[in-house]
Structure formats: C-alpha cells, structure tokens
Design an enzyme around this catalytic site. Structure first.
Site, PDB file in Angstrom:
ATOM      1  N   ASP A  15      -8.175   1.209  -8.193  1.00  0.00           N
ATOM      2  CA  ASP A  15      -8.742   2.544  -8.855  1.00  0.00           C
ATOM      3  C   ASP A  15      -9.321   2.184 -10.009  1.00  0.00           C
ATOM      4  O   ASP A  15      -8.443   1.872 -11.033  1.00  0.00           O
ATOM      5  CB  ASP A  15      -7.755   3.435  -8.582  1.00  0.00           C
ATOM      6  CG  ASP A  15      -8.336   4.819  -8.759  1.00  0.00           C
ATOM      7  OD1 ASP A  15      -9.156   4.911  -9.658  1.00  0.00           O
ATOM      8  OD2 ASP A  15      -7.834   5.892  -8.074  1.00  0.00           O
TER       9      ASP A  15
ATOM     10  N   GLU B   7       0.815  -1.164   0.012  1.00  0.00           N
ATOM     11  CA  GLU B   7       0.015   0.037   0.172  1.00  0.00           C
ATOM     12  C   GLU B   7       0.750   1.315   0.039  1.00  0.00           C
ATOM     13  O   GLU B   7       2.077   1.245   0.651  1.00  0.00           O
ATOM     14  CB  GLU B   7      -0.958   0.005   1.205  1.00  0.00           C
ATOM     15  CG  GLU B   7      -1.778   1.185   1.331  1.00  0.00           C
ATOM     16  CD  GLU B   7      -2.602   1.469   0.194  1.00  0.00           C
ATOM     17  OE1 GLU B   7      -2.521   2.329  -0.488  1.00  0.00           O
ATOM     18  OE2 GLU B   7      -3.680   0.503   0.008  1.00  0.00           O
TER      19      GLU B   7
ATOM     20  N   LYS C  51     -12.462   7.916 -15.952  1.00  0.00           N
ATOM     21  CA  LYS C  51     -12.550   8.902 -17.244  1.00  0.00           C
ATOM     22  C   LYS C  51     -11.815   7.951 -18.196  1.00  0.00           C
ATOM     23  O   LYS C  51     -10.662   7.595 -18.211  1.00  0.00           O
ATOM     24  CB  LYS C  51     -12.096   9.995 -17.000  1.00  0.00           C
ATOM     25  CG  LYS C  51     -12.893  10.989 -16.058  1.00  0.00           C
ATOM     26  CD  LYS C  51     -12.349  12.289 -15.757  1.00  0.00           C
ATOM     27  CE  LYS C  51     -13.262  13.159 -14.536  1.00  0.00           C
ATOM     28  NZ  LYS C  51     -12.830  14.539 -14.295  1.00  0.00           N
TER      29      LYS C  51
END
Length: 259
Positions: free
Chosen positions: A166, A116, A170
């Site tokens: 993620d 992470e 777009k």
C-alpha cells in the site's frame, strides 16, 4: 536511480484493493486474533469454506498480537512445517496469491511462506494450492511485522518478496508505509548472506521512498544484473497489471542482496 538498487521500469500495475501491506502505527495495527476470524466467514463461498476447514490446519497459521512483543517465542521450524529442508522465501502481502502460486510452481525446490491479513485472499490461494496439488506453499494470516519479529529466525530466509505494498499516497500517511528503515533493517536481519529482497511498486512516489530506504540499509547491496541469484525474480504479470497497462502505469522493481 540504479545506484539505489536494481530497478526495472515496466508497464503494468496494481494488486487487488484487499491486499495492503502498509502498516499503521503500532497502536492502530489491524490484528486478527483467532476469536475475530468468524466475523468474516460469510465472505467465503461454500467451496472456499470447505477447503479452508480441510486444509488450513495443515497449511495455515494464524498470528495475533503478542502479549509481550519484546519477548518473542521460538521461531517457526520451517523444516518440520514443510517436511523437508529447502530454501525459504517469505512473501509479504500475497493478496489472492496469483504471483505466489505461479512462482512456487516455477521453483518446486523453494519453499514459500505467504503472509496476508485478509482471509478471502488466503482462501483463494488455498483453493488453488488444493486444486493444483502444490506442496511448497504455507500460509500465515497476520501482521507482517509480527511475523518477522516473532516467527522468523535471524539469517534464515533465502528471499523476501514485497509486491505492491500500500503506497499510502497522502503525505500525512507516509509514516504508515510498510517499507521504512526499521522494517527493511529487520528484513535484512532475517535474510541469509546472499539472500534476496525483491520489491515491486506501481507508485512513483513510493518508489523514490523505497530507493532511499534501500540505499540507507548498509547490509543490502544492489543485485548485479549479470550475477546469478539464489531464487527466481521472474514475477508473473497479473491481470491487474495487464488491465492498468493501457492507463500507462509503470512498475518499478528493486532487487537487493544481503551482504
């Protein structure tokens, strides 16, 4: 869609906003060299900071950008780090570690390395590890591609987990999505024969992209629902998924095996 990978649609969704695994272009990647860590110390509570200072040297590793990315250093000696020889699973983008902790407890004979970029999420997981005396989790703070390229030896992992990367929704940002052909190929290279790639996403468009990428990687094949797997794929439902269940969001899961 079943020919792309084993896909399970179920209600639920999302991980905290601070746990992206989508990676920007190489020139834009967000690295966290050791010198930058102090800038985010204020985000931790006193208890988290104390646990971090006490346990991170033993259980954690920070990875910055390579001076020469074409010449990786020696891979991690996972046997030495965990103090035993056991199957190793790499979880990419562990967020605050809810799934990481639950799955590690479920399989104490499997060693888990959680990656992470955000210190707060790692601190939450580290505190839970300390509280529950969990011995089969280690933590890496850094860029997942750097970890795969520089620290993980070929054919060394029994599993790779990528939960809720993620989606970069777009269109102009699709190239930033973590699960691209090159990355999935790198993951396949790091998996042992028979090793598992387990992916979950709550974004329908990203699910289609992931299905296509998985189908295009010749070293991966869809897992047979009736065949035994070397690690568990029973992913716990987090509070974030429970919260989104009322919104009608669906999670799509993919399970591939290394040929």
């Amino acid at each position: 869609m079943g020919h792309h990978g084993q896909m399970h649609a179920q209600h639920g969704v999302t991980m905290p906003a601070d746990s992206p695994t989508g990676q920007p272009d190489r020139s834009e990647q967000r690295y966290f060299p050791a010198t930058a860590f102090r800038t985010r110390r204020s985000t931790l509570s006193d208890a988290q900071r104390q646990t971090w200072d006490r346990r991170w040297p033993e259980l954690g590793l920070s990875v910055g950008p390579a001076e020469d990315p074409d010449r990786p250093g020696p891979p991690l000696d996972t046997d030495a780090w965990f103090g035993r020889k056991a199957p190793v699973v790499l979880e990419i983008g562990c967020g605050n570690g809810t799934s990481t902790l639950a799955m590690a407890k479920q399989e104490p004979g499997v060693d888990v390395i959680a990656v992470e970029v955000y210190r707060r999420g790692l601190a939450q997981l580290l505190c839970a590890i300390d509280r529950d005396n969990v011995t089969n989790i280690r933590l890496i703070r850094g860029n997942a591609l750097d970890v795969l390229q520089r620290l993980i030896a070929p054919a060394s992992l029994t599993g790779v987990r990528v939960f809720f990367p993620d989606p970069w929704p777009k269109a102009r940002h699709h190239k930033r999505r973590f699960l691209q052909p090159g990355t999935v190929g790198l993951i396949a290279d790091r998996l042992l024969p028979g090793g598992v790639l387990h992916v979950a996403t709550d974004h329908a468009g990203y699910a289609e992209h992931i299905a296509d990428v998985g189908a295009g990687e010749p070293r991966l094949r869809p897992a047979d629902p009736d065949s035994p797997l070397p690690i568990s794929v029973a992913r716990p439902t987090t509070k974030y998924e429970t919260k989104a269940q009322d919104a009608g969001s669906a999670v799509t899961e993919f399970i591939w095996l290394r040929r």
